[in-house]
Scaffold this motif. Structure first.
Motif, PDB file in Angstrom:
ATOM      1  N   TYR A  14      24.507  37.471  63.164  1.00 24.72           N
ATOM      2  CA  TYR A  14      24.267  36.882  61.552  1.00 24.72           C
ATOM      3  C   TYR A  14      22.842  36.534  60.817  1.00 24.72           C
ATOM      4  N   GLY A  15      22.388  37.028  60.367  1.00 27.22           N
ATOM      5  CA  GLY A  15      21.534  36.497  59.215  1.00 27.22           C
ATOM      6  C   GLY A  15      19.943  36.394  60.267  1.00 27.22           C
ATOM      7  N   VAL A  16      20.197  38.697  60.831  1.00 32.36           N
ATOM      8  CA  VAL A  16      18.729  38.524  61.645  1.00 32.36           C
ATOM      9  C   VAL A  16      17.708  38.762  61.176  1.00 32.36           C
ATOM     10  N   GLY A  17      17.350  38.562  61.627  1.00 35.20           N
ATOM     11  CA  GLY A  17      16.163  38.286  60.725  1.00 35.20           C
ATOM     12  C   GLY A  17      15.366  37.179  60.348  1.00 35.20           C
ATOM     13  N   THR A  18      16.093  35.802  60.078  1.00 30.08           N
ATOM     14  CA  THR A  18      16.026  34.838  59.217  1.00 30.08           C
ATOM     15  C   THR A  18      15.823  33.535  60.106  1.00 30.08           C
ATOM     16  N   ALA A  19      15.806  32.652  59.453  1.00 33.08           N
ATOM     17  CA  ALA A  19      15.462  31.326  60.848  1.00 33.08           C
ATOM     18  C   ALA A  19      16.557  31.510  61.409  1.00 33.08           C
ATOM     19  N   VAL A  20      17.837  31.458  60.601  1.00 31.45           N
ATOM     20  CA  VAL A  20      19.059  30.897  61.098  1.00 31.45           C
ATOM     21  C   VAL A  20      20.078  32.409  61.491  1.00 31.45           C
ATOM     22  N   GLU A  21      19.556  33.006  62.034  1.00 36.76           N
ATOM     23  CA  GLU A  21      20.372  33.629  62.793  1.00 36.76           C
ATOM     24  C   GLU A  21      20.850  33.351  63.720  1.00 36.76           C
ATOM     25  N   ALA A  22      22.381  33.873  64.138  1.00 38.81           N
ATOM     26  CA  ALA A  22      22.575  33.022  65.160  1.00 38.81           C
ATOM     27  C   ALA A  22      23.893  34.359  65.962  1.00 38.81           C
ATOM     28  N   GLU A  23      23.688  34.395  66.587  1.00 42.22           N
ATOM     29  CA  GLU A  23      24.524  35.322  67.730  1.00 42.22           C
ATOM     30  C   GLU A  23      25.913  35.209  67.924  1.00 42.22           C
ATOM     31  N   VAL A  24      26.845  35.837  67.406  1.00 38.31           N
ATOM     32  CA  VAL A  24      28.081  35.432  68.055  1.00 38.31           C
ATOM     33  C   VAL A  24      28.792  35.126  69.169  1.00 38.31           C
ATOM     34  N   LEU A  25      28.685  37.200  69.494  1.00 41.76           N
ATOM     35  CA  LEU A  25      28.817  37.806  70.621  1.00 41.76           C
ATOM     36  C   LEU A  25      28.127  38.086  71.092  1.00 41.76           C
ATOM     37  N   HIS A  26      28.036  38.228  72.846  1.00 40.22           N
ATOM     38  CA  HIS A  26      26.986  38.199  73.910  1.00 40.22           C
ATOM     39  C   HIS A  26      27.220  39.420  74.701  1.00 40.22           C
ATOM     40  N   GLY A  27      27.161  39.964  74.668  1.00 37.81           N
ATOM     41  CA  GLY A  27      27.164  40.902  75.289  1.00 37.81           C
ATOM     42  C   GLY A  27      28.473  41.288  76.415  1.00 37.81           C
ATOM     43  N   ILE A  28      28.906  41.549  75.445  1.00 41.69           N
ATOM     44  CA  ILE A  28      30.700  41.831  75.161  1.00 41.69           C
ATOM     45  C   ILE A  28      30.880  43.206  76.225  1.00 41.69           C
ATOM     46  N   ASP A  29      32.218  43.171  77.422  1.00 38.96           N
ATOM     47  CA  ASP A  29      32.615  44.608  78.225  1.00 38.96           C
ATOM     48  C   ASP A  29      34.011  44.195  78.132  1.00 38.96           C
ATOM     49  N   LEU A  30      34.215  45.695  77.563  1.00 37.19           N
ATOM     50  CA  LEU A  30      35.511  45.700  77.420  1.00 37.19           C
ATOM     51  C   LEU A  30      36.428  47.373  77.174  1.00 37.19           C
ATOM     52  N   PRO A  61      27.676  46.514  65.140  1.00 39.49           N
ATOM     53  CA  PRO A  61      27.543  45.735  66.372  1.00 39.49           C
ATOM     54  C   PRO A  61      26.387  45.627  66.296  1.00 39.49           C
ATOM     55  N   THR A  62      25.206  44.332  66.748  1.00 36.88           N
ATOM     56  CA  THR A  62      23.615  44.356  66.476  1.00 36.88           C
ATOM     57  C   THR A  62      23.009  45.220  67.022  1.00 36.88           C
ATOM     58  N   SER A  63      23.934  45.600  68.610  1.00 37.71           N
ATOM     59  CA  SER A  63      23.692  46.039  69.459  1.00 37.71           C
ATOM     60  C   SER A  63      24.413  46.593  70.662  1.00 37.71           C
ATOM     61  N   GLY A  64      23.980  47.140  71.553  1.00 31.85           N
ATOM     62  CA  GLY A  64      25.145  48.047  72.473  1.00 31.85           C
ATOM     63  C   GLY A  64      25.971  48.971  72.027  1.00 31.85           C
ATOM     64  N   THR A  65      26.604  49.431  73.147  1.00 33.36           N
ATOM     65  CA  THR A  65      27.748  50.841  72.586  1.00 33.36           C
ATOM     66  C   THR A  65      29.206  50.670  72.129  1.00 33.36           C
ATOM     67  N   LEU A  66      29.650  51.247  70.847  1.00 33.34           N
ATOM     68  CA  LEU A  66      30.774  50.659  70.747  1.00 33.34           C
ATOM     69  C   LEU A  66      31.760  52.092  70.486  1.00 33.34           C
ATOM     70  N   HIS A  67      32.604  53.174  71.648  1.00 31.28           N
ATOM     71  CA  HIS A  67      33.295  53.901  71.465  1.00 31.28           C
ATOM     72  C   HIS A  67      34.666  54.512  71.512  1.00 31.28           C
ATOM     73  N   ILE A  68      35.040  54.584  70.158  1.00 34.05           N
ATOM     74  CA  ILE A  68      36.723  54.916  69.900  1.00 34.05           C
ATOM     75  C   ILE A  68      37.363  56.362  70.259  1.00 34.05           C
ATOM     76  N   GLY A  69      38.087  56.236  70.903  1.00 36.29           N
ATOM     77  CA  GLY A  69      38.386  57.757  71.070  1.00 36.29           C
ATOM     78  C   GLY A  69      37.340  58.974  71.800  1.00 36.29           C
ATOM     79  N   GLY A  70      36.953  57.618  72.653  1.00 34.09           N
ATOM     80  CA  GLY A  70      35.243  58.566  72.611  1.00 34.09           C
ATOM     81  C   GLY A  70      33.971  58.781  71.973  1.00 34.09           C
ATOM     82  N   ARG A  71      34.672  58.391  71.435  1.00 38.28           N
ATOM     83  CA  ARG A  71      33.244  59.037  70.033  1.00 38.28           C
ATOM     84  C   ARG A  71      32.497  57.823  69.180  1.00 38.28           C
ATOM     85  N   ASP A  72      30.722  57.528  70.472  1.00 38.77           N
ATOM     86  CA  ASP A  72      29.965  56.836  69.978  1.00 38.77           C
ATOM     87  C   ASP A  72      29.825  55.919  68.448  1.00 38.77           C
TER      88      ASP A  72
END
Length: 226
Positions: A14-30, A61-72
């Motif tokens: 959240y706050g991407v590109g600002t001085a207070v950018e905070a990453e909440v999820l860090h490389g989730i595989d599920l 997501p900010t980065s990574g991939t998320l598939h629902i029912g096979g759709r990217d």
């Protein structure tokens, strides 16, 4: 077998590109398979709700991939995301979010109305069948204010299942209920999971409910801990 949900390297900031950018999820595989009933657990602030919002296509997501029912889903525009969400995902929240000016039946019909612009005879039949299955056949014309908290949450469960989704996401669905009502709601979710083969991901702080799930995924500080 194709997964209902598959996340790879998903990060959310959240706050991407600002001085207070905070990453909440860090490389989730599920990965969530068809028919699974899974508990999502972890301390407050660990990222559970953010993860659920991503899987529910309410946030990207900010980065990574998320598939629902096979759709990217990362390749879809907002209209496509809305369509996929409406067709594939049913939501049950801690607070039922029923529309107060509408009857129980009309609330259950709402997903069909949103999806197609109008509810047809099949939608009406499905809504009444669902209300009967959650024990509210006689209450279809009552408004939420005329129902108990447990009954309102039953309507919310029926609404989540109105379009026969392949995935049910439940965010603390029993957190605002007494023990008896909480157990009834949980049993309803288990029943629909068994009967339809829909995958179900339930956020809960209740260890006794989590223990009744087929599998438990623990999130700690934005990472999968197990």
């Amino acid at each position: 077998m194709e997964a209902i949900v598959e996340l790879s390297g998903v990060r959310k900031s959240y706050g991407v590109g600002t001085a207070v950018e905070a990453e909440v999820l860090h490389g989730i595989d599920l990965r969530l398979e068809p028919g699974e009933f899974v508990a999502l657990v972890g301390p407050s602030g660990s990222g559970k709700s953010t993860l659920l919002n991503l899987i529910g296509l309410l946030e990207r997501p900010t980065s990574g991939t998320l598939h629902i029912g096979g759709r990217d889903t990362t390749t879809l525009d907002e209209a496509e995301l809305t369509g996929l969400r409406g067709r594939s995902i049913g939501f049950v929240f801690q607070f039922h979010h029923l529309l107060p000016g509408f009857s129980a039946l009309e609330n259950v019909l709402m997903p069909a109305i949103i999806e197609r612009g109008v509810a047809g005879p099949d939608d009406l039949r499905r809504a009444r069948e669902l209300l009967a299955r959650v024990g509210l056949a006689e209450a279809e014309h009552k408004r939420p204010s005329q129902l108990s908290g447990g009954m309102q949450q039953r309507v919310a469960v029926a609404r989540a299942l109105a379009l026969s989704p392949r995935l049910i996401l439940a965010d603390e669905p029993t957190g605002n209920l007494d023990t008896r009502s909480a157990n009834e709601i949980f049993e309803l979710l288990l029943e629909f999971n068994r009967d339809t083969g829909a995958a179900c991901l339930v956020v809960t702080h209740d260890p006794s409910l989590a223990a009744r799930c087929q599998r438990r995924i623990e999130i700690v500080d934005g990472r999968v801990a197990n």
